[in-house]
Structure formats: structure tokens, C-alpha cells
Design a protein around this motif. Structure first.
Motif, PDB file in Angstrom:
ATOM      1  N   ALA A  38      -1.081 -12.908  39.606  1.00  0.00           N
ATOM      2  CA  ALA A  38      -0.331 -13.742  38.661  1.00  0.00           C
ATOM      3  C   ALA A  38      -0.963 -15.131  38.552  1.00  0.00           C
ATOM      4  O   ALA A  38      -1.007 -15.713  37.463  1.00  0.00           O
ATOM      5  CB  ALA A  38       1.127 -13.839  39.087  1.00  0.00           C
ATOM      6  N   PHE A  39      -1.449 -15.651  39.671  1.00  0.00           N
ATOM      7  CA  PHE A  39      -2.097 -16.970  39.649  1.00  0.00           C
ATOM      8  C   PHE A  39      -3.310 -16.955  38.729  1.00  0.00           C
ATOM      9  O   PHE A  39      -3.489 -17.854  37.908  1.00  0.00           O
ATOM     10  CB  PHE A  39      -2.517 -17.408  41.060  1.00  0.00           C
ATOM     11  N   LYS A  81      -7.976 -25.406  43.535  1.00  0.00           N
ATOM     12  CA  LYS A  81      -7.849 -26.233  44.746  1.00  0.00           C
ATOM     13  C   LYS A  81      -6.390 -26.351  45.174  1.00  0.00           C
ATOM     14  O   LYS A  81      -6.086 -26.292  46.370  1.00  0.00           O
ATOM     15  CB  LYS A  81      -8.437 -27.621  44.500  1.00  0.00           C
ATOM     16  N   ASP A  82      -5.492 -26.504  44.202  1.00  0.00           N
ATOM     17  CA  ASP A  82      -4.066 -26.576  44.524  1.00  0.00           C
ATOM     18  C   ASP A  82      -3.581 -25.278  45.160  1.00  0.00           C
ATOM     19  O   ASP A  82      -2.822 -25.288  46.129  1.00  0.00           O
ATOM     20  CB  ASP A  82      -3.237 -26.866  43.268  1.00  0.00           C
ATOM     21  N   ARG A  83      -4.017 -24.149  44.614  1.00  0.00           N
ATOM     22  CA  ARG A  83      -3.624 -22.844  45.156  1.00  0.00           C
ATOM     23  C   ARG A  83      -4.148 -22.677  46.577  1.00  0.00           C
ATOM     24  O   ARG A  83      -3.432 -22.214  47.471  1.00  0.00           O
ATOM     25  CB  ARG A  83      -4.165 -21.729  44.244  1.00  0.00           C
ATOM     26  N   LEU A  84      -5.396 -23.061  46.790  1.00  0.00           N
ATOM     27  CA  LEU A  84      -5.997 -22.969  48.124  1.00  0.00           C
ATOM     28  C   LEU A  84      -5.188 -23.789  49.122  1.00  0.00           C
ATOM     29  O   LEU A  84      -4.876 -23.316  50.225  1.00  0.00           O
ATOM     30  CB  LEU A  84      -7.450 -23.448  48.069  1.00  0.00           C
ATOM     31  N   GLU A  85      -4.814 -24.989  48.748  1.00  0.00           N
ATOM     32  CA  GLU A  85      -4.028 -25.860  49.631  1.00  0.00           C
ATOM     33  C   GLU A  85      -2.657 -25.239  49.919  1.00  0.00           C
ATOM     34  O   GLU A  85      -2.180 -25.286  51.059  1.00  0.00           O
ATOM     35  CB  GLU A  85      -3.869 -27.244  49.005  1.00  0.00           C
ATOM     36  N   SER A  86      -2.037 -24.641  48.919  1.00  0.00           N
ATOM     37  CA  SER A  86      -0.736 -23.998  49.120  1.00  0.00           C
ATOM     38  C   SER A  86      -0.832 -22.843  50.107  1.00  0.00           C
ATOM     39  O   SER A  86       0.039 -22.681  50.971  1.00  0.00           O
ATOM     40  CB  SER A  86      -0.189 -23.475  47.789  1.00  0.00           C
ATOM     41  N   ARG A 132       3.322  -9.042  48.260  1.00  0.00           N
ATOM     42  CA  ARG A 132       3.720 -10.205  47.446  1.00  0.00           C
ATOM     43  C   ARG A 132       2.580 -11.220  47.334  1.00  0.00           C
ATOM     44  O   ARG A 132       2.401 -11.847  46.298  1.00  0.00           O
ATOM     45  CB  ARG A 132       4.969 -10.847  48.029  1.00  0.00           C
ATOM     46  N   LEU A 133       1.813 -11.362  48.386  1.00  0.00           N
ATOM     47  CA  LEU A 133       0.647 -12.246  48.340  1.00  0.00           C
ATOM     48  C   LEU A 133      -0.346 -11.748  47.297  1.00  0.00           C
ATOM     49  O   LEU A 133      -0.827 -12.516  46.462  1.00  0.00           O
ATOM     50  CB  LEU A 133      -0.020 -12.325  49.718  1.00  0.00           C
TER      51      LEU A 133
END
Length: 150
Positions: free
Chosen positions: A99-100, A135-140, A92-93
Motif C-alpha cells: 500500500a505504501f 525516508k519517512d517510511r524507513l524511519e517509521s 500486515r507489514l
């Protein structure tokens, strides 16, 4: 919506006061060791599309590399963490990351056109969007890692 509320008073102010000359001011120069890494790159400068891209592209590559390292750490953690061991979490990751990248590409092209049209600034706006979303994805992903480690 917030930008629109700032733009209207600005245009009203211009209509009342008339055009005002803008004087160029140079910012005080920091010693080279305190200058941001981006400013030390050849061609990196603000004010022109080419100069902005020269700053953004290497910075985006750096953030993308951090994201890839984070994905590898999280994948290893998902495979051995008690709550996710034996689940489809690693798959899933990987699927969510694919998808990201697709979402980021499509959304940033849309946002770029909405902000810059087909002007010379289009590529800059797209890169800025890609930087922000990456950056948002990395933080998530870091948040998930922290949760799994607690």
C-alpha cells in the motif's frame, strides 16, 4: 501555506526595489574525500533537471535498498517477538508495504504536477517526493523495530 507567506513579501520587495542582478558565486571546493557521494557521480549536478535526476535516482535506490533491509529485519522480529508471535503482523507489514508503494507513486505524481506542472522539472519533483516519503517510511519502520526490541 508557509511558502505563500514567503512569496508575497518577496514579490513586494521586487516591486519596490526593482530587478536586481544576481552574481554567480562558486562555493569553496571541499577536498574530494569530503565531497558528498552524490557530487562525485557522473552527471550529478544542481541546476538542470537531468543533473538533479542524476543525483536523485542513485540516492533513491540506496534508500529503497535500506528500506527493503529494514523490512526483512522487522519481519523476522515480528515473527519471533513475544507480543507479535502468532499474529498476522508479518502479513500486515507486507500489505502495508504494498500500500505504501502504491500511495507513494500516486501521491508523488500529484505533488509533482502541483509543484512543477508539466515542465521539464516534473520528474525531479516526483523523485524528491519519493525520496522524502521513502525516508519517512524507513524511519517509521525503525521506530517499530525499536519498540519491539525494548
Amino acid at each position: 501555506m508557509r511558502a505563500a507567506t514567503l512569496v508575497v513579501p518577496f514579490f513586494l520587495l521586487i516591486g519596490i526595489a526593482g530587478p536586481t542582478p544576481v552574481l554567480a558565486q562558486s562555493a569553496p571546493q571541499a577536498p574530494l574525500e569530503q565531497t558528498p557521494k552524490a557530487a562525485q557521480r557522473t552527471g550529478c549536478q544542481t541546476g538542470t533537471p537531468a543533473g538533479e535526476l542524476a543525483c536523485l535516482e542513485p540516492d533513491l535506490r540506496e534508500v529503497e535498498q535500506s528500506l527493503e533491509r529494514q523490512l526483512q529485519r522487522l519481519d523476522r522480529l515480528l515473527r519471533k517477538a513475544e507480543r507479535s508471535k502468532g499474529t498476522r503482523a508479518p502479513a500486515r507489514l507486507a500489505a502495508s508495504q504494498a500500500a505504501f508503494y502504491d500511495y507513494r507513486s500516486q501521491f508523488c505524481k500529484l505533488e509533482g504536477v502541483a509543484l512543477a506542472g508539466v515542465s521539464e522539472w516534473l520528474d525531479v519533483r516526483i523523485k524528491e517526493c519519493e525520496m522524502r516519503l521513502t525516508k519517512d517510511r524507513l524511519e517509521s519502520l525503525r521506530d517499530i523495530e525499536a519498540y519491539l526490541e525494548s
